[in-house]
Design a protein around this motif. Structure first.
Motif, PDB file in Angstrom:
ATOM      1  N   GLU A  81       0.859  -1.181   0.000  1.00 46.37           N
ATOM      2  CA  GLU A  81       0.000   0.000   0.000  1.00 46.37           C
ATOM      3  C   GLU A  81       0.900   1.236   0.000  1.00 46.37           C
ATOM      4  O   GLU A  81       1.285   1.719   1.026  1.00 46.37           O
ATOM      5  CB  GLU A  81      -0.904  -0.010   1.221  1.00 46.37           C
ATOM      6  CG  GLU A  81      -2.129   0.872   1.123  1.00 46.37           C
ATOM      7  CD  GLU A  81      -1.885   2.286   1.637  1.00 46.37           C
ATOM      8  OE1 GLU A  81      -2.330   3.240   0.952  1.00 46.37           O
ATOM      9  OE2 GLU A  81      -1.240   2.470   2.680  1.00 46.37           O
ATOM     10  N   ASP A  85      -2.299  -1.193  -6.000  1.00 46.80           N
ATOM     11  CA  ASP A  85      -3.327  -0.778  -5.048  1.00 46.80           C
ATOM     12  C   ASP A  85      -3.927   0.561  -5.492  1.00 46.80           C
ATOM     13  O   ASP A  85      -3.615   1.089  -6.554  1.00 46.80           O
ATOM     14  CB  ASP A  85      -2.705  -0.709  -3.649  1.00 46.80           C
ATOM     15  CG  ASP A  85      -3.739  -0.815  -2.536  1.00 46.80           C
ATOM     16  OD1 ASP A  85      -4.955  -0.728  -2.832  1.00 46.80           O
ATOM     17  OD2 ASP A  85      -3.344  -0.972  -1.369  1.00 46.80           O
ATOM     18  N   ASP A 133     -11.900  -3.802  -3.723  1.00 42.41           N
ATOM     19  CA  ASP A 133     -11.749  -3.385  -2.336  1.00 42.41           C
ATOM     20  C   ASP A 133     -13.029  -2.721  -1.821  1.00 42.41           C
ATOM     21  O   ASP A 133     -13.887  -2.302  -2.606  1.00 42.41           O
ATOM     22  CB  ASP A 133     -10.570  -2.419  -2.227  1.00 42.41           C
ATOM     23  CG  ASP A 133      -9.862  -2.486  -0.882  1.00 42.41           C
ATOM     24  OD1 ASP A 133     -10.471  -3.021   0.069  1.00 42.41           O
ATOM     25  OD2 ASP A 133      -8.721  -2.023  -0.785  1.00 42.41           O
ATOM     26  N   ARG A 163     -12.806  -7.875  -0.574  1.00 43.08           N
ATOM     27  CA  ARG A 163     -12.547  -7.775   0.864  1.00 43.08           C
ATOM     28  C   ARG A 163     -13.652  -8.409   1.703  1.00 43.08           C
ATOM     29  O   ARG A 163     -13.403  -8.818   2.833  1.00 43.08           O
ATOM     30  CB  ARG A 163     -12.360  -6.308   1.257  1.00 43.08           C
ATOM     31  CG  ARG A 163     -11.778  -6.148   2.655  1.00 43.08           C
ATOM     32  CD  ARG A 163     -11.313  -4.726   2.913  1.00 43.08           C
ATOM     33  NE  ARG A 163     -12.402  -3.792   3.107  1.00 43.08           N
ATOM     34  CZ  ARG A 163     -12.222  -2.474   3.254  1.00 43.08           C
ATOM     35  NH1 ARG A 163     -11.000  -1.968   3.195  1.00 43.08           N
ATOM     36  NH2 ARG A 163     -13.251  -1.672   3.420  1.00 43.08           N
ATOM     37  N   ASP A 168      -7.939  -5.495   6.602  1.00 41.49           N
ATOM     38  CA  ASP A 168      -6.795  -4.713   7.075  1.00 41.49           C
ATOM     39  C   ASP A 168      -6.439  -5.095   8.507  1.00 41.49           C
ATOM     40  O   ASP A 168      -6.854  -4.440   9.468  1.00 41.49           O
ATOM     41  CB  ASP A 168      -7.106  -3.224   6.991  1.00 41.49           C
ATOM     42  CG  ASP A 168      -7.354  -2.765   5.566  1.00 41.49           C
ATOM     43  OD1 ASP A 168      -7.046  -3.536   4.646  1.00 41.49           O
ATOM     44  OD2 ASP A 168      -7.857  -1.649   5.381  1.00 41.49           O
ATOM     45  N   ASP A 181      -3.528 -10.516   4.361  1.00 49.95           N
ATOM     46  CA  ASP A 181      -2.383  -9.623   4.224  1.00 49.95           C
ATOM     47  C   ASP A 181      -1.222 -10.261   4.971  1.00 49.95           C
ATOM     48  O   ASP A 181      -1.041 -10.044   6.173  1.00 49.95           O
ATOM     49  CB  ASP A 181      -2.701  -8.248   4.811  1.00 49.95           C
ATOM     50  CG  ASP A 181      -3.670  -7.447   3.967  1.00 49.95           C
ATOM     51  OD1 ASP A 181      -3.957  -7.867   2.828  1.00 49.95           O
ATOM     52  OD2 ASP A 181      -4.144  -6.408   4.447  1.00 49.95           O
ATOM     53  N   PHE A 192      -1.269  -5.863   7.780  1.00 54.14           N
ATOM     54  CA  PHE A 192      -1.414  -4.643   6.993  1.00 54.14           C
ATOM     55  C   PHE A 192      -0.868  -3.418   7.725  1.00 54.14           C
ATOM     56  O   PHE A 192      -0.063  -2.664   7.192  1.00 54.14           O
ATOM     57  CB  PHE A 192      -2.883  -4.419   6.631  1.00 54.14           C
ATOM     58  CG  PHE A 192      -3.120  -3.173   5.823  1.00 54.14           C
ATOM     59  CD1 PHE A 192      -2.743  -3.118   4.491  1.00 54.14           C
ATOM     60  CD2 PHE A 192      -3.714  -2.052   6.392  1.00 54.14           C
ATOM     61  CE1 PHE A 192      -2.948  -1.970   3.738  1.00 54.14           C
ATOM     62  CE2 PHE A 192      -3.915  -0.903   5.653  1.00 54.14           C
ATOM     63  CZ  PHE A 192      -3.540  -0.860   4.327  1.00 54.14           C
ATOM     64  N   THR A 193      -1.284  -3.220   8.966  1.00 55.11           N
ATOM     65  CA  THR A 193      -0.956  -1.992   9.692  1.00 55.11           C
ATOM     66  C   THR A 193       0.107  -2.258  10.756  1.00 55.11           C
ATOM     67  O   THR A 193      -0.149  -2.961  11.741  1.00 55.11           O
ATOM     68  CB  THR A 193      -2.205  -1.410  10.364  1.00 55.11           C
ATOM     69  OG1 THR A 193      -3.240  -1.251   9.388  1.00 55.11           O
ATOM     70  CG2 THR A 193      -1.906  -0.077  11.019  1.00 55.11           C
ATOM     71  N   GLY A 239       0.927  -4.899   2.692  1.00 54.70           N
ATOM     72  CA  GLY A 239       0.873  -4.102   3.903  1.00 54.70           C
ATOM     73  C   GLY A 239       1.240  -2.663   3.614  1.00 54.70           C
ATOM     74  O   GLY A 239       1.643  -2.291   2.515  1.00 54.70           O
ATOM     75  N   GLN A 240       1.078  -1.834   4.640  1.00 55.18           N
ATOM     76  CA  GLN A 240       1.407  -0.423   4.515  1.00 55.18           C
ATOM     77  C   GLN A 240       2.605  -0.109   5.403  1.00 55.18           C
ATOM     78  O   GLN A 240       3.001  -0.900   6.261  1.00 55.18           O
ATOM     79  CB  GLN A 240       0.205   0.460   4.879  1.00 55.18           C
ATOM     80  CG  GLN A 240      -0.212   0.380   6.316  1.00 55.18           C
ATOM     81  CD  GLN A 240      -1.362   1.315   6.673  1.00 55.18           C
ATOM     82  OE1 GLN A 240      -1.673   1.485   7.841  1.00 55.18           O
ATOM     83  NE2 GLN A 240      -2.021   1.927   5.695  1.00 55.18           N
TER      84      GLN A 240
END
Length: 584
Positions: free
Chosen positions: A40, A68, A181, A241, A258, A287, A291-292, A338-339
């Motif tokens: 991301e 993305d 998404d 999602r 997420d 993910d 992700f976060t 992931g971000q």
């Protein structure tokens, strides 16, 4: 409200009944079972191409690279058009990706800013939800918009036309897959359910209170039938999602959303994947890596500490990514995303580190297992099979498996036992009593019906093979169709009769719907110590007319140092499609 009761002698029969009711699953594209690299987000076409070039340079297997959100101009969400300042030639980018033997997936939301042409076209027919606009809701980028009403047949056709005109036919079918998404639909984050329903209705069919949960299904319908209408023989693949009953009939998979980059979140994915599969939907992913990230991890990047091997948070980050990759190899979709911190293997840890070596080892193992994994894919369609299997699916008579949350069968021949805690180097593994069990790596044999203290070094997770298993490996490859599988290694595990069906077809089209595929049954007789490779059934364009089968016979008394798929074999035969019996 209507209720359906689906009966069966076992869980597989119940799942088959569910799919009879809600729709037959597709054979998913072979490449989709390979490794996906996502983040991301990639912000330019150059970033995407350079990333893929690096995979090829390092000889790391990969099949799919993912674009993305926000490849459009900042104020043009829903235009489905690339921002030419960052993507000057999308066709050249897609052609470059394909020239490097990879596939291209792109994110498309059912969301539109009020200013874009596509919003106005949909709104002119009454196919836009208006509550968000009436309430002057602006998204986190500062713009106003809403979602389209996917329940309206006309809206679905127009939604696909907009995608086709701007992304699919426009670039000569260069988009290989779609990432749908926010398909809950998520018009606004962190919103009470009553207001989410208000923002998502009324629908063409009626109240959103009644139809809200089915949005992802009708949205998938739009893309699946839309793509098949313009390019009917290319397999459709969607990742969405959120899911609903029947997604499998549209060539669609779900992922778990997420999630956070924490050990407890990784453990939660194990139960999520098992429960999703038990619900009758065959293809699931996550993910991988989370992700976060927590702030302590993102600060490593912002403070330039990603190479400080003595940093405690960096050590934990790398171990978390390592364990998550080891886990991710043995679920239907093998997808890193992931971000914050980049998830390409070399951005997680340098070459030569235990982290890097383990990630590459398991990626390559996944690709060696591709004949086995793709056979599971075929069984999804032809036998209503479930590849990620809670132990109760195969060992329902063993009460000890009823609540095991961190072990499962990946197909009939691999019991996966990932590590979900930091610093753990051993873990308890329960071996179901109906079988004897072999350590995948060392071939050490254990009797079933016991809990063992299994070795789980940093670089590996415990994986066991049941007696009677037939496990098929292909050649070392860097993408799924790099070379024909003209030599297959067949590992046969003594102690019980066994059976496996090798499924093959062209991998990317719908010719299997016309009967163009092949199946080869492999049958092991434990009493006679024979492996029968049966007469091939069926054919397809490009099918190998002959191949080599190398047979490795695993028995209780032949431990090995490690799993070496290129080591000596016990027997080999040249197979031409006719039945052969091999004495082991």
């Amino acid at each position: 409200m209507d209720y359906y009761f689906i009966a069966g002698k076992n869980i597989d029969q119940v799942v088959s009944g569910y799919r009879t009711l809600t729709g037959k699953a597709q054979v998913y594209p072979k490449w989709a079972l390979g490794y996906w690299q996502s983040r991301e987000r990639y912000k330019t076409s150059g970033e995407i191409e350079r990333t893929l070039e690096e995979f090829r340079k390092r000889h790391i297997p990969i099949d799919n690279v993912v674009q993305d959100w926000n490849y459009w101009k900042l104020d043009s969400w829903g235009s489905h058009q690339f921002d030419v300042t960052r993507y000057p030639d999308p066709q050249a980018m897609m052609d470059s990706i394909h020239a490097m033997h990879a596939h291209f997936m792109i994110s498309v939301w059912p969301k539109f800013y009020c200013s874009v042409k596509n919003y106005k076209e949909l709104d002119a027919h009454g196919w836009i939800y208006h509550q968000a606009v009436k309430d002057s809701i602006y998204d986190w980028l500062g713009f106003m918009g809403s979602f389209y009403d996917a329940y309206a047949p006309g809206a679905r056709k127009l939604f696909w036309k907009q995608m086709n005109d701007n992304l699919y036919s426009k670039y000569n079918f260069g988009v290989d897959a779609w990432w749908m998404d926010a398909s809950e639909p998520n018009v606004r984050d962190c919103t009470p359910m009553w207001y989410r329903k208000a923002l998502s209705g009324p629908t063409y069919l009626g109240s959103s209170t009644e139809f809200f949960n089915a949005y992802s299904l009708v949205n998938a319908d739009a893309i699946y039938n839309g793509q098949r209408s313009v390019n009917p023989n290319q397999r459709v693949f969607l990742l969405t999602r959120s899911g609903f009953a029947g997604l499998q009939r549209y060539g669609t998979a779900s992922w778990s959303g997420d999630i956070a980059c924490r050990w407890e979140d990784m453990r939660a994915q194990m139960t999520a994947g098992l429960n999703y599969s038990l619900a009758g939907l065959p293809i699931w992913g996550m993910d991988q890596g989370g992700f976060t990230p927590e702030d302590r991890y993102t600060s490593l990047w912002s403070k330039g500490m990603m190479n400080d091997s003595n940093n405690a948070d960096l050590k934990e980050w790398r171990e978390l990514q390592t364990r998550w990759c080891q886990f991710g190899v043995f679920v239907p979709l093998f997808r890193a995303h992931g971000q914050g911190l980049y998830r390409e293997p070399w951005n997680i840890a340098p070459e030569g580190t235990p982290t890097y070596k383990s990630i590459i080892y398991y990626d390559r193992l996944r690709y060696r297992l591709m004949p086995y994994i793709y056979s599971l894919d075929g069984a999804i369609h032809f036998k209503d099979y479930t590849p990620m299997r809670a132990l109760v699916m195969d060992y329902e008579k063993d009460d000890n498996v009823l609540d095991i949350k961190d072990q499962w069968m990946f197909g009939p021949s691999l019991m996966v036992c990932p590590v979900g805690y930091y610093g753990v180097r051993r873990r308890n593994v329960y071996l179901p009593k109906q079988n004897g069990w072999y350590d995948l790596y060392t071939n050490k044999y254990y009797k079933g019906g016991q809990t063992i203290d299994a070795d789980a070094p940093y670089e590996k997770i415990p994986v066991f093979v049941p007696a009677g298993a037939i496990l098929i490996y292909g050649p070392a490859i860097e993408w799924t169709d790099e070379k024909p599988a003209d030599t297959l290694s067949v590992y046969v595990y003594a102690g019980k009769d066994g059976h496996f069906t090798l499924y093959e077809d062209e991998g990317t089209n719908y010719n299997y719907e016309k009967g163009m595929y092949s199946m080869i049954d492999l049958i092991y007789n434990d009493k006679q110590h024979t492996l029968s490779i049966e007469t091939r059934k069926g054919s397809f364009k490009g099918m190998l007319q002959k191949r080599i089968f190398k047979v490795v016979y695993r028995t209780q008394n032949n431990q090995v140092k490690n799993l070496n798929l290129d080591a000596a074999y016990d027997k080999w035969i040249k197979y031409t499609g006719k039945r052969v019996i091999i004495k082991l």
